[in-house]
Motif scaffolding. Sequence first.
Motif, mmCIF file in Angstrom:
data_model
loop_
_atom_site.group_PDB
_atom_site.id
_atom_site.type_symbol
_atom_site.label_atom_id
_atom_site.label_comp_id
_atom_site.label_asym_id
_atom_site.label_seq_id
_atom_site.Cartn_x
_atom_site.Cartn_y
_atom_site.Cartn_z
ATOM 1 N N VAL A 1 -11.802 31.452 68.042
ATOM 2 C CA VAL A 1 -11.024 30.655 67.432
ATOM 3 C C VAL A 1 -9.860 31.534 66.465
ATOM 4 O O VAL A 1 -8.889 31.124 66.398
ATOM 5 N N LEU A 2 -10.381 32.599 66.046
ATOM 6 C CA LEU A 2 -9.122 33.296 65.233
ATOM 7 C C LEU A 2 -8.446 33.972 66.040
ATOM 8 O O LEU A 2 -7.224 33.913 65.854
ATOM 9 N N LEU A 3 -8.786 34.391 67.311
ATOM 10 C CA LEU A 3 -7.853 35.096 68.165
ATOM 11 C C LEU A 3 -6.891 34.300 68.840
ATOM 12 O O LEU A 3 -5.603 34.352 68.859
ATOM 13 N N ASN A 4 -7.278 32.929 69.034
ATOM 14 C CA ASN A 4 -6.365 31.842 69.296
ATOM 15 C C ASN A 4 -5.313 31.453 68.329
ATOM 16 O O ASN A 4 -4.035 31.456 68.319
ATOM 17 N N ARG A 5 -5.654 31.497 67.112
ATOM 18 C CA ARG A 5 -4.728 31.417 65.841
ATOM 19 C C ARG A 5 -3.903 32.594 65.869
ATOM 20 O O ARG A 5 -2.805 32.486 65.325
ATOM 21 N N MET A 6 -4.507 33.967 66.165
ATOM 22 C CA MET A 6 -3.451 34.935 66.113
ATOM 23 C C MET A 6 -2.334 34.653 67.042
ATOM 24 O O MET A 6 -1.240 35.255 66.811
ATOM 25 N N LYS A 7 -2.658 34.419 68.324
ATOM 26 C CA LYS A 7 -1.751 34.194 69.282
ATOM 27 C C LYS A 7 -0.658 33.354 68.757
ATOM 28 O O LYS A 7 0.658 33.570 68.956
ATOM 29 N N SER A 8 -1.074 32.161 68.335
ATOM 30 C CA SER A 8 -0.009 31.236 67.859
ATOM 31 C C SER A 8 0.973 31.692 66.691
ATOM 32 O O SER A 8 1.856 31.467 66.367
ATOM 33 N N ALA A 9 -0.015 32.581 65.590
ATOM 34 C CA ALA A 9 0.833 33.048 64.559
ATOM 35 C C ALA A 9 1.672 34.244 64.814
ATOM 36 O O ALA A 9 2.563 34.549 63.836
ATOM 37 N N ARG A 10 1.423 34.683 65.931
ATOM 38 C CA ARG A 10 2.286 36.136 66.158
ATOM 39 C C ARG A 10 3.892 35.177 66.759
ATOM 40 O O ARG A 10 4.621 36.257 66.668
ATOM 41 N N HIS A 11 3.861 34.096 67.315
ATOM 42 C CA HIS A 11 5.165 33.669 67.503
ATOM 43 C C HIS A 11 5.790 32.773 66.520
ATOM 44 O O HIS A 11 5.321 31.559 66.336
ATOM 45 N N VAL A 12 6.414 33.500 65.705
ATOM 46 C CA VAL A 12 6.793 32.918 64.030
ATOM 47 C C VAL A 12 8.277 32.139 64.302
ATOM 48 O O VAL A 12 8.898 32.227 63.433
ATOM 49 N N SER A 13 8.644 31.907 65.607
ATOM 50 C CA SER A 13 9.966 31.375 65.784
ATOM 51 C C SER A 13 10.209 29.895 65.744
ATOM 52 O O SER A 13 10.744 28.939 66.252
ATOM 53 N N GLY A 14 9.071 29.409 64.884
ATOM 54 C CA GLY A 14 9.285 27.984 64.555
ATOM 55 C C GLY A 14 8.301 27.031 65.032
ATOM 56 O O GLY A 14 8.442 25.908 65.159
ATOM 57 N N LYS A 15 7.189 27.610 65.756
ATOM 58 C CA LYS A 15 6.122 26.990 66.607
ATOM 59 C C LYS A 15 5.347 25.940 65.287
ATOM 60 O O LYS A 15 5.012 26.372 64.349
ATOM 61 N N LYS A 16 5.316 24.529 65.704
ATOM 62 C CA LYS A 16 4.576 23.830 64.759
ATOM 63 C C LYS A 16 3.268 24.117 64.367
ATOM 64 O O LYS A 16 2.452 23.670 63.228
ATOM 65 N N GLN A 17 2.443 24.723 65.490
ATOM 66 C CA GLN A 17 1.028 24.976 65.300
ATOM 67 C C GLN A 17 0.624 26.205 64.479
ATOM 68 O O GLN A 17 -0.346 26.435 64.385
ATOM 69 N N GLN A 18 1.710 26.966 63.751
ATOM 70 C CA GLN A 18 1.373 27.877 62.865
ATOM 71 C C GLN A 18 0.503 27.628 61.778
ATOM 72 O O GLN A 18 0.970 26.610 61.254
ATOM 73 N N ASP A 19 -0.592 28.216 61.663
ATOM 74 C CA ASP A 19 -1.582 27.945 60.607
ATOM 75 C C ASP A 19 -1.465 29.035 59.317
ATOM 76 O O ASP A 19 -2.097 30.174 59.557
ATOM 77 N N TRP A 20 -1.215 28.474 58.095
ATOM 78 C CA TRP A 20 -1.063 29.263 57.070
ATOM 79 C C TRP A 20 -2.214 28.566 55.828
ATOM 80 O O TRP A 20 -1.748 28.889 54.898
ATOM 81 N N SER A 21 -3.191 28.360 56.465
ATOM 82 C CA SER A 21 -4.130 27.659 55.590
ATOM 83 C C SER A 21 -5.243 28.507 54.902
ATOM 84 O O SER A 21 -5.247 29.896 55.512
ATOM 85 N N GLN A 22 -5.824 28.217 53.963
ATOM 86 C CA GLN A 22 -6.921 29.006 53.518
ATOM 87 C C GLN A 22 -8.203 29.345 54.247
ATOM 88 O O GLN A 22 -8.619 30.457 54.362
#
Length: 309
Positions: free
Chosen positions: A4-25
Amino acid sequence: MSNVLLNRMKSARHVSGKKQQDWSQDAFTLTTRLLQVNPEFYTIWNYRRNILTKGIFHNSSPEAINHILTDELAMTMSALKSHPKVYWIWNHRRWCLENIPNGPGKQQEADFVGWKQIAWSKELFVVEKMLDSDARNFQAWDYRRYVLAGMPTPRPESAELVYTSRKIEANFSNFSAWHQRSKTLTSLWEHGKLDEAKSREQEFELLRNAMYTDPNDQSVWIYHRWLVGTDGSAELLEREIAAIQELLDEQPDSKWCVESIIRYKHLLLKKSSSADVKALSEECRGLLGRLQEIDPLRRRRYQDLELEL
């Protein structure tokens, strides 16, 4: 959980405006768990900082941010106990220090001490404890230089000279302490805060004690070369050659004694009259032949040096 975390990492690495970025607690908590398993995963450290700056900090007061970063420093301190030489942990501590708010409030008095100053002062104490555990940890020494350079209230450089003296006296082989000392002395000399000639002589005295204690310690000889280079006069070279020769007479198999004499005689060649050049060259050749006997594994290196004479 890790997937789960690795999937979040993949989305977080693309910081060019993807809505799925997760900055939650929740994402922040997951980074903690993964870093406990692998603190060298620098992508997770980067993601963790993004969560803080793009998520958690947004709705936090300066006081809350200070508490969060204090917790971050505590977390990395725990990690360093098991992984004291992992660069990414030290790097995260740097980031934490640089982002601590100045607070609380506005400075009202000359002796005002805010969160930032408290944190940086405490950090110097922390890194000293780390160096007490491992005096040769080059990451800790590098971090110490960073802390000293960034402290809101600068620490007197003379205090750093005392600190390196203590570390060197505890272990002459501590190259990092000698290196730190050279940087401290250079700064003190350049700013006129220390009598250069007098302190240089004191350093030579310290070195002689170290040389006689362990003539085969590389750290001492490297520092000696640096110190000689701060003057480099023919008079100094001749004096140090004579001093090392006395030690060599007592320790005839000391590779470092022979190497240093050759080095300084070679420097003298560049300063000598033509009448002295031939004699010095012959002396160097003789010493290089002696080195080949003392240190046969580096015979070819010494042969190459002989060709340069």
